[in-house]
Scaffold this active site. Structure first.
Site, mmCIF file in Angstrom:
data_model
loop_
_atom_site.group_PDB
_atom_site.id
_atom_site.type_symbol
_atom_site.label_atom_id
_atom_site.label_comp_id
_atom_site.label_asym_id
_atom_site.label_seq_id
_atom_site.Cartn_x
_atom_site.Cartn_y
_atom_site.Cartn_z
ATOM 1 N N GLU A 235 4.755 5.684 -7.224
ATOM 2 C CA GLU A 235 5.481 4.766 -6.324
ATOM 3 C C GLU A 235 6.627 5.585 -5.757
ATOM 4 O O GLU A 235 7.626 5.804 -6.442
ATOM 5 C CB GLU A 235 6.034 3.571 -7.112
ATOM 6 C CG GLU A 235 4.987 2.740 -7.817
ATOM 7 C CD GLU A 235 4.367 1.694 -6.909
ATOM 8 O OE1 GLU A 235 4.796 1.570 -5.761
ATOM 9 O OE2 GLU A 235 3.431 1.024 -7.380
ATOM 10 N N CYS A 269 13.675 1.307 -2.161
ATOM 11 C CA CYS A 269 12.536 1.994 -1.534
ATOM 12 C C CYS A 269 12.014 1.180 -0.353
ATOM 13 O O CYS A 269 11.589 1.734 0.652
ATOM 14 C CB CYS A 269 11.442 2.245 -2.558
ATOM 15 S SG CYS A 269 11.027 0.792 -3.515
HETATM 16 P P1 NAP Z 1 13.961 11.177 -8.396
HETATM 17 O O1 NAP Z 1 14.987 12.213 -8.321
HETATM 18 O O2 NAP Z 1 12.568 11.523 -8.077
HETATM 19 O O3 NAP Z 1 14.044 10.572 -9.888
HETATM 20 C C1 NAP Z 1 13.152 9.593 -10.353
HETATM 21 C C2 NAP Z 1 12.760 9.920 -11.775
HETATM 22 O O4 NAP Z 1 12.007 11.137 -11.795
HETATM 23 C C3 NAP Z 1 13.967 10.171 -12.687
HETATM 24 O O5 NAP Z 1 13.670 9.699 -13.970
HETATM 25 C C4 NAP Z 1 14.091 11.691 -12.668
HETATM 26 O O6 NAP Z 1 14.733 12.222 -13.802
HETATM 27 C C5 NAP Z 1 12.637 12.097 -12.637
HETATM 28 N N1 NAP Z 1 12.415 13.430 -12.073
HETATM 29 C C6 NAP Z 1 13.199 14.129 -11.232
HETATM 30 N N2 NAP Z 1 12.616 15.306 -10.931
HETATM 31 C C7 NAP Z 1 11.448 15.354 -11.600
HETATM 32 C C8 NAP Z 1 10.395 16.298 -11.684
HETATM 33 N N3 NAP Z 1 10.433 17.446 -11.036
HETATM 34 N N4 NAP Z 1 9.348 15.997 -12.453
HETATM 35 C C9 NAP Z 1 9.283 14.837 -13.109
HETATM 36 N N5 NAP Z 1 10.245 13.900 -13.078
HETATM 37 C C10 NAP Z 1 11.310 14.150 -12.317
HETATM 38 O O7 NAP Z 1 14.277 9.931 -7.493
HETATM 39 P P2 NAP Z 1 15.663 9.194 -7.303
HETATM 40 O O8 NAP Z 1 16.447 9.929 -6.294
HETATM 41 O O9 NAP Z 1 16.287 8.921 -8.608
HETATM 42 O O10 NAP Z 1 15.131 7.787 -6.710
HETATM 43 C C11 NAP Z 1 15.077 7.547 -5.374
HETATM 44 C C12 NAP Z 1 13.679 7.701 -4.833
HETATM 45 O O11 NAP Z 1 12.780 6.834 -5.508
HETATM 46 C C13 NAP Z 1 13.631 7.282 -3.379
HETATM 47 O O12 NAP Z 1 12.779 8.126 -2.656
HETATM 48 C C14 NAP Z 1 13.056 5.879 -3.459
HETATM 49 O O13 NAP Z 1 12.493 5.424 -2.282
HETATM 50 C C15 NAP Z 1 12.081 6.033 -4.577
HETATM 51 N N6 NAP Z 1 11.718 4.727 -5.145
HETATM 52 C C16 NAP Z 1 10.456 4.259 -4.935
HETATM 53 C C17 NAP Z 1 10.095 3.013 -5.417
HETATM 54 C C18 NAP Z 1 8.702 2.453 -5.201
HETATM 55 O O14 NAP Z 1 8.351 1.472 -5.839
HETATM 56 N N7 NAP Z 1 7.890 3.030 -4.340
HETATM 57 C C19 NAP Z 1 11.029 2.253 -6.108
HETATM 58 C C20 NAP Z 1 12.300 2.763 -6.293
HETATM 59 C C21 NAP Z 1 12.638 4.016 -5.817
HETATM 60 P P3 NAP Z 1 16.280 12.707 -13.752
HETATM 61 O O15 NAP Z 1 17.093 11.499 -13.488
HETATM 62 O O16 NAP Z 1 16.498 13.272 -15.099
HETATM 63 O O17 NAP Z 1 16.348 13.721 -12.657
#
Ligand code: NAP
Length: 467
Positions: A235, A269
């Site tokens: 997602e 999102c």
């Molecule tokens: P993010 O940096 O990708 O973090 C999300 C999760 O992934 C966190 O637990 C993070 O851990 C982990 N993570 C980060 N880098 C990783 C890697 N290389 N491998 C595996 N896991 C990793 O995203 P964010 O900035 O927190 O969240 C915002 C994004 O999420 C936006 O793009 C938003 O649109 C999207 N989102 C999508 C939905 C949906 O349902 N489609 C819902 C909500 C949010 P750490 O915190 O330890 O880095």
């Protein structure tokens, strides 16, 4: 090899004042392996419990969350800055999702007969084992609920890596599961950094992985899963179009778009990120948007009356400010706001931008903050070109009094979910997810429950009618 880290990035930092509240130590590889072993062991018993018994525990989780909604809400507000009323709303929808699966899972997981010319055939849905769930901070309770409620009720066990800035929310949910009677090992948090997650996917006891977050994180998880042939669901981000047809109720459309865009500090999102308005009503829409902006109350997210708090972190605020600055340099028109606020905390002015063209990076990017991007169209083909002009395909909205016509436009948008006369919403029974680079797979509803089960066919043929 033990890799216990001395200084961890896993901590609560209150974005209202940027003060560090609590730090957590990252787990060692041995600790992580032991948690996965325990989850695998717990699966052997949990998969054989009846759906009814599992549902009993989910009812309790829901009830505890509702009873403590204010405490849970305050914790989310403290850790990531959302306005308290919205945080309490998030806890309520999360409780409703647990309740939905508790009430409906028995029916949704029941064997499905298939019509065959002779004998008997049916599908049965079996849990597959330990699921690794990686979740973001923007809805610290709701995001983890979407995966945990479904997959645990289906009979899987789960290890969950929550975002590093919401460790106390993660801990709170583990405690609530325990209090509700969930057996040891069925749900456990992993306190590790995101960059250390991909190798965990290879652990043979992990059977599938689900991630909600950014595209780079999703790509890293999906690659790790593909290498060892495990299923994944993603997602990811979105840049939802919000098309306003010329017969729309303009005031209602403005209020829905502005409130939707500012909710959760614009860090949703499925927030209406690109408002695409018919030329005939554009000037009226623009004027009314300015009026709606004048009503936004920026302040302490714990205070009643505040409608916009800080962003989730100093880095998040800096990143969005940089996107706005670049858009302005490339020729976009910053109608209102656009800068960091001169106060402590991760605050950014509510921002209103027009005249964004495909020559600018912002046209294609997801902007994860309180930034209202207004576009103008003359023909419906233009509107659809803008709507479908990004790599994303998560949600979207069409506003119009003639709802049949609006639904026809909705069909032409490349997206996982489109709402008519409403910002993209959420309900436990409605499948949530996207297409294109917004990911694959669904959460919530029947589709979400069946993502991580083995859909097994059992076929009995009559002995007198062999194949
Ligand atoms: P993010 O940096 O990708 O973090 C999300 C999760 O992934 C966190 O637990 C993070 O851990 C982990 N993570 C980060 N880098 C990783 C890697 N290389 N491998 C595996 N896991 C990793 O995203 P964010 O900035 O927190 O969240 C915002 C994004 O999420 C936006 O793009 C938003 O649109 C999207 N989102 C999508 C939905 C949906 O349902 N489609 C819902 C909500 C949010 P750490 O915190 O330890 O880095």
């Amino acid at each position: 090899m033990s890799t216990t880290k001395e200084i961890s990035s896993i901590k609560t930092v209150n974005p209202f004042n940027n003060e560090v509240v609590k730090e957590f130590k990252a787990m060692s590889e041995e600790q992580v392996a032991k948690i996965i072993d325990d989850a695998d062991e717990a699966f052997k018993t949990w998969k054989n419990t009846s759906v009814k018994d599992r549902a009993e525990i989910m009812h309790k989780v829901s009830a505890i969350m509702l009873e403590r909604k204010v405490d849970l809400g305050k914790l989310a507000t403290l850790e990531m800055g959302k306005v308290l009323g919205q945080a309490i709303g998030e806890v309520k929808i999360s409780a409703a999702i647990f309740e939905y699966y508790a009430t409906n899972a028995e029916k949704l997981l029941a064997d499905q007969p298939i019509e065959v010319p002779d004998g008997d055939a049916f599908l049965t849905y079996e849990p597959i084992g330990v699921i690794l769930s990686v979740q973001p901070w923007n809805f610290p309770f709701y995001q983890m609920t979407r995966s945990a409620a479904a997959h645990i009720t289906a009979g899987n066990t789960m290890v969950l890596k929550h975002a590093s800035n919401v460790p106390q929310c993660a801990q709170m949910m583990e405690d609530i599961f325990k209090e509700a009677g969930l057996p040891e090992g069925v749900y456990t948090n992993l306190y590790v950094s995101g960059k250390d997650i991909a190798p965990i996917v290879a652990n043979p006891k992990i059977k599938a992985v689900t991630l909600t977050g950014s595209k780079p994180a999703g790509a890293s998880i999906a690659e790790a899963a593909a290498k060892v042939v495990k299923k994944s669901t993603l997602e990811l981000g979105g840049s939802d179009p919000f098309i306003v047809l010329e017969d729309a109720d303009v005031q209602l459309a403005v209020d829905t778009a502005v409130n939707g865009r500012m909710a959760n500090g614009g860090q949703v999102c499925t927030s209406p990120k690109r408002i695409i308005v018919a030329g005939k009503i554009y000037d009226e829409f623009l004027a009314k948007t300015k009026e709606a902006f004048a009503k936004i109350v920026v302040g302490d997210p714990m205070e009643k009356g505040t409608t916009l708090g800080p962003l989730s972190s100093e880095k998040a605020a800096e990143d969005v400010a940089a996107q706005i600055k670049k858009a302005a340099e490339q020729g976009a028109n910053i109608v209102l706001g656009g800068k960091r606020m001169e106060r402590a905390g991760a605050f950014l002015e509510p921002t209103f931008i027009t005249d964004i063209t495909p020559k600018m990076d912002m046209y294609f990017e997801e902007v994860f903050g309180p930034v209202f991007m207004l576009y103008r169209y003359e023909t419906i083909e233009d509107a659809l070109e803008i709507a479908n002009g990004t790599e994303f395909g998560l949600g979207g909205t069409v506003f119009g009094t003639d709802t049949k016509k609006a639904a026809e436009v909705a069909r032409k948008i490349d997206s996982g979910m489109i709402y008519i006369n409403h910002a993209t919403g959420v309900a436990p029974q409605l499948p949530f997810g996207g297409t294109k680079n917004s990911g694959y797979g669904r959460e919530q509803g029947k589709e979400g429950l069946l993502e991580f089960v083995n859909t097994k066919l059992i076929r009995t043929t009559s002995p007198d009618k062999p194949f």
